[in-house]
Design a protein around this motif. Structure first.
Motif, PDB file in Angstrom:
ATOM      1  N   LYS A   1      42.853 -75.376  -4.175  1.00 48.98           N
ATOM      2  CA  LYS A   1      41.574 -75.983  -4.509  1.00 48.98           C
ATOM      3  C   LYS A   1      40.933 -76.552  -3.247  1.00 48.98           C
ATOM      4  CE  LYS A   1      41.217 -78.385  -8.266  1.00 48.98           C
ATOM      5  NZ  LYS A   1      41.377 -79.483  -9.259  1.00 48.98           N
ATOM      6  N   TYR A   2      39.742 -76.076  -2.930  1.00 49.87           N
ATOM      7  CA  TYR A   2      38.999 -76.539  -1.759  1.00 49.87           C
ATOM      8  C   TYR A   2      37.845 -77.416  -2.235  1.00 49.87           C
ATOM      9  CZ  TYR A   2      41.638 -73.225   1.062  1.00 49.87           C
ATOM     10  OH  TYR A   2      42.647 -72.553   1.707  1.00 49.87           O
ATOM     11  N   GLU A   3      37.718 -78.568  -1.599  1.00 51.91           N
ATOM     12  CA  GLU A   3      36.716 -79.543  -2.021  1.00 51.91           C
ATOM     13  C   GLU A   3      35.802 -79.908  -0.853  1.00 51.91           C
ATOM     14  OE1 GLU A   3      36.524 -84.040  -4.015  1.00 51.91           O
ATOM     15  OE2 GLU A   3      38.390 -83.280  -3.135  1.00 51.91           O
ATOM     16  N   CYS A   4      34.519 -79.814  -1.089  1.00 51.94           N
ATOM     17  CA  CYS A   4      33.528 -80.279  -0.115  1.00 51.94           C
ATOM     18  C   CYS A   4      33.130 -81.699  -0.494  1.00 51.94           C
ATOM     19  CB  CYS A   4      32.302 -79.362  -0.120  1.00 51.94           C
ATOM     20  SG  CYS A   4      30.958 -79.965   0.934  1.00 51.94           S
ATOM     21  N   ARG A   5      33.308 -82.643   0.428  1.00 54.79           N
ATOM     22  CA  ARG A   5      32.946 -84.035   0.184  1.00 54.79           C
ATOM     23  C   ARG A   5      31.835 -84.453   1.148  1.00 54.79           C
ATOM     24  NH1 ARG A   5      38.863 -87.024   0.089  1.00 54.79           N
ATOM     25  NH2 ARG A   5      39.876 -85.645  -1.449  1.00 54.79           N
ATOM     26  N   ALA A   6      30.844 -85.119   0.595  1.00 55.65           N
ATOM     27  CA  ALA A   6      29.745 -85.647   1.407  1.00 55.65           C
ATOM     28  C   ALA A   6      29.579 -87.130   1.081  1.00 55.65           C
ATOM     29  CB  ALA A   6      28.456 -84.896   1.124  1.00 55.65           C
ATOM     30  N   ARG A   7      29.370 -87.931   2.120  1.00 59.09           N
ATOM     31  CA  ARG A   7      29.258 -89.375   1.922  1.00 59.09           C
ATOM     32  C   ARG A   7      28.103 -89.941   2.737  1.00 59.09           C
ATOM     33  NH1 ARG A   7      34.038 -93.980   2.194  1.00 59.09           N
ATOM     34  NH2 ARG A   7      32.696 -95.751   1.673  1.00 59.09           N
ATOM     35  N   SER A   8      27.313 -90.806   2.086  1.00 64.97           N
ATOM     36  CA  SER A   8      26.241 -91.560   2.747  1.00 64.97           C
ATOM     37  C   SER A   8      26.372 -93.009   2.325  1.00 64.97           C
ATOM     38  CB  SER A   8      24.867 -91.022   2.352  1.00 64.97           C
ATOM     39  OG  SER A   8      24.648 -89.727   2.846  1.00 64.97           O
ATOM     40  N   GLY A   9      26.599 -93.881   3.281  1.00 61.86           N
ATOM     41  CA  GLY A   9      26.798 -95.278   2.935  1.00 61.86           C
ATOM     42  C   GLY A   9      27.982 -95.432   1.998  1.00 61.86           C
ATOM     43  N   GLU A  10      27.754 -96.052   0.831  1.00 59.63           N
ATOM     44  CA  GLU A  10      28.825 -96.264  -0.145  1.00 59.63           C
ATOM     45  C   GLU A  10      28.894 -95.157  -1.195  1.00 59.63           C
ATOM     46  OE1 GLU A  10      28.053-100.064  -1.795  1.00 59.63           O
ATOM     47  OE2 GLU A  10      28.599-101.175   0.018  1.00 59.63           O
ATOM     48  N   HIS A  11      28.051 -94.148  -1.077  1.00 59.90           N
ATOM     49  CA  HIS A  11      27.971 -93.111  -2.098  1.00 59.90           C
ATOM     50  C   HIS A  11      28.655 -91.832  -1.627  1.00 59.90           C
ATOM     51  CE1 HIS A  11      25.131 -95.551  -4.415  1.00 59.90           C
ATOM     52  NE2 HIS A  11      24.576 -95.843  -3.251  1.00 59.90           N
ATOM     53  N   GLU A  12      29.371 -91.183  -2.543  1.00 62.58           N
ATOM     54  CA  GLU A  12      30.084 -89.946  -2.222  1.00 62.58           C
ATOM     55  C   GLU A  12      29.925 -88.950  -3.362  1.00 62.58           C
ATOM     56  OE1 GLU A  12      33.998 -89.963  -0.140  1.00 62.58           O
ATOM     57  OE2 GLU A  12      34.714 -88.958  -1.955  1.00 62.58           O
ATOM     58  N   VAL A  13      29.724 -87.681  -3.016  1.00 57.21           N
ATOM     59  CA  VAL A  13      29.665 -86.591  -3.990  1.00 57.21           C
ATOM     60  C   VAL A  13      30.588 -85.482  -3.503  1.00 57.21           C
ATOM     61  CG1 VAL A  13      27.344 -87.080  -4.838  1.00 57.21           C
ATOM     62  CG2 VAL A  13      27.643 -85.624  -2.827  1.00 57.21           C
ATOM     63  N   SER A  14      31.016 -84.629  -4.430  1.00 57.35           N
ATOM     64  CA  SER A  14      31.910 -83.544  -4.036  1.00 57.35           C
ATOM     65  C   SER A  14      31.765 -82.361  -4.981  1.00 57.35           C
ATOM     66  CB  SER A  14      33.367 -84.018  -4.017  1.00 57.35           C
ATOM     67  OG  SER A  14      33.797 -84.351  -5.325  1.00 57.35           O
ATOM     68  N   ALA A  15      32.227 -81.211  -4.533  1.00 52.58           N
ATOM     69  CA  ALA A  15      32.263 -79.994  -5.342  1.00 52.58           C
ATOM     70  C   ALA A  15      33.519 -79.226  -4.961  1.00 52.58           C
ATOM     71  CB  ALA A  15      31.024 -79.138  -5.098  1.00 52.58           C
ATOM     72  N   THR A  16      34.153 -78.597  -5.937  1.00 53.95           N
ATOM     73  CA  THR A  16      35.408 -77.892  -5.687  1.00 53.95           C
ATOM     74  C   THR A  16      35.272 -76.392  -5.928  1.00 53.95           C
ATOM     75  OG1 THR A  16      36.159 -78.310  -7.947  1.00 53.95           O
ATOM     76  CG2 THR A  16      36.795 -79.906  -6.272  1.00 53.95           C
ATOM     77  N   THR A  17      36.107 -75.652  -5.212  1.00 55.85           N
ATOM     78  CA  THR A  17      36.180 -74.199  -5.328  1.00 55.85           C
ATOM     79  C   THR A  17      37.640 -73.781  -5.386  1.00 55.85           C
ATOM     80  OG1 THR A  17      34.122 -73.837  -4.101  1.00 55.85           O
ATOM     81  CG2 THR A  17      35.649 -72.003  -4.207  1.00 55.85           C
ATOM     82  N   GLU A  18      37.979 -72.972  -6.360  1.00 55.69           N
ATOM     83  CA  GLU A  18      39.331 -72.412  -6.448  1.00 55.69           C
ATOM     84  C   GLU A  18      39.370 -71.104  -5.665  1.00 55.69           C
ATOM     85  OE1 GLU A  18      42.127 -73.393  -7.783  1.00 55.69           O
ATOM     86  OE2 GLU A  18      41.555 -75.148  -8.982  1.00 55.69           O
ATOM     87  N   LEU A  19      40.273 -71.035  -4.678  1.00 56.09           N
ATOM     88  CA  LEU A  19      40.442 -69.816  -3.897  1.00 56.09           C
ATOM     89  C   LEU A  19      41.683 -69.079  -4.360  1.00 56.09           C
ATOM     90  CD1 LEU A  19      39.775 -67.880  -1.579  1.00 56.09           C
ATOM     91  CD2 LEU A  19      41.030 -69.407  -0.039  1.00 56.09           C
ATOM     92  N   ASN A  20      41.493 -67.823  -4.708  1.00 56.33           N
ATOM     93  CA  ASN A  20      42.596 -66.963  -5.135  1.00 56.33           C
ATOM     94  C   ASN A  20      42.679 -65.774  -4.184  1.00 56.33           C
ATOM     95  OD1 ASN A  20      44.681 -65.979  -6.863  1.00 56.33           O
ATOM     96  ND2 ASN A  20      43.206 -64.543  -7.759  1.00 56.33           N
ATOM     97  N   VAL A  21      43.878 -65.428  -3.761  1.00 59.55           N
ATOM     98  CA  VAL A  21      44.084 -64.301  -2.854  1.00 59.55           C
ATOM     99  C   VAL A  21      44.726 -63.159  -3.637  1.00 59.55           C
ATOM    100  CG1 VAL A  21      45.240 -63.470  -0.763  1.00 59.55           C
ATOM    101  CG2 VAL A  21      44.294 -65.795  -0.845  1.00 59.55           C
TER     102      VAL A  21
END
Length: 238
Positions: free
Chosen positions: A101-121
């Protein structure tokens, strides 16, 4: 063109004008990869993610909750800034160890958002797939597509590579194709990690800046548009 660009990014209104509010931090994801990605063994997958916010977001990729790169992608920010940050993760020579599971996290000040991607080979029928070797091309993995900060502040335009920065040469140029620090302008400096620093920013610093990373096998290039805002008004009229 510039006015449309600013209108789409600056948030908040005051007396009929757009304004960057230094006390109001926010962040949102702008571009995210699919929820699932299937890659062939020995092939390559590129995961791309971007976020906008104020202050300009920190952004990075994680695998199974662990930071992917051994390098530090954090950038110190002035609170009165805004922009779009981009993180690109290149996974070459795919193997079963890359599944997860790969997760992109972005943060500004006290706020954070994220999105995940399942990688299958999945298996690769090509008999040459087991002899994969990395291309050696430099890959820029984190930068800012747009960045706004108050005049007089220090602006940091990141240009980070996924591997060791000491293996490559970093070159920044302005919209005219020249060196931003030409004429012995000491306000400009290049950090070892590839970032361009502009101290005591002025309105004349506005424009597109291009980072080119060069290595023995080739080069990679990204662009950042920088817009300084006058602190005494900190607004652009509609």
């Amino acid at each position: 063109m510039v006015s449309l660009f600013l209108f789409s990014l600056l948030l908040g209104t005051s007396a009929g004008a757009l304004v960057v509010q230094s006390h109001w931090s926010h962040v949102r994801l702008k571009s995210i990869p699919p929820a699932r990605v299937d890659g062939r063994e020995g092939g390559e997958v590129i995961l791309y993610c971007s976020a906008t916010g104020s202050p300009a977001p920190h952004i990075a990729w994680y695998k199974d909750s662990m930071f992917v790169s051994h390098l530090d992608w954090r950038v110190e920010e002035e609170i009165s800034s805004m922009g779009e940050s981009v993180a690109r993760l290149i996974i070459p020579c795919l193997s079963q160890s890359d599944v997860g599971k790969y997760e992109c996290r972005a943060r500004s000040g006290e706020h954070e958002v994220s999105a995940t991607t399942e990688l299958n080979v999945v298996p690769n029928d090509d008999p040459k797939a087991g002899h994969c070797s990395e291309s050696g091309l430099p890959q820029i993995s984190m930068w800012r597509r747009t960045y706004m900060a108050e005049e007089g502040d220090t602006a940091v335009l990141p240009c980070r590579v996924q591997n060791d920065a000491s293996d490559y040469k970093f070159t920044w140029s302005n919209a005219d194709g020249g060196n931003p620090g030409a004429g012995n302008d000491v306000r400009y400096s290049l950090l070892e990690n590839g970032d361009l620093v502009i101290r005591e920013t002025r309105f004349s610093d506005m424009g597109q800046y291009t980072c080119t990373v060069t290595g023995p096998a080739g080069s990679d290039t990204v662009h950042t548009f920088f817009y300084p805002l006058a602190p005494e008004r900190n607004m652009i009229n509609k």
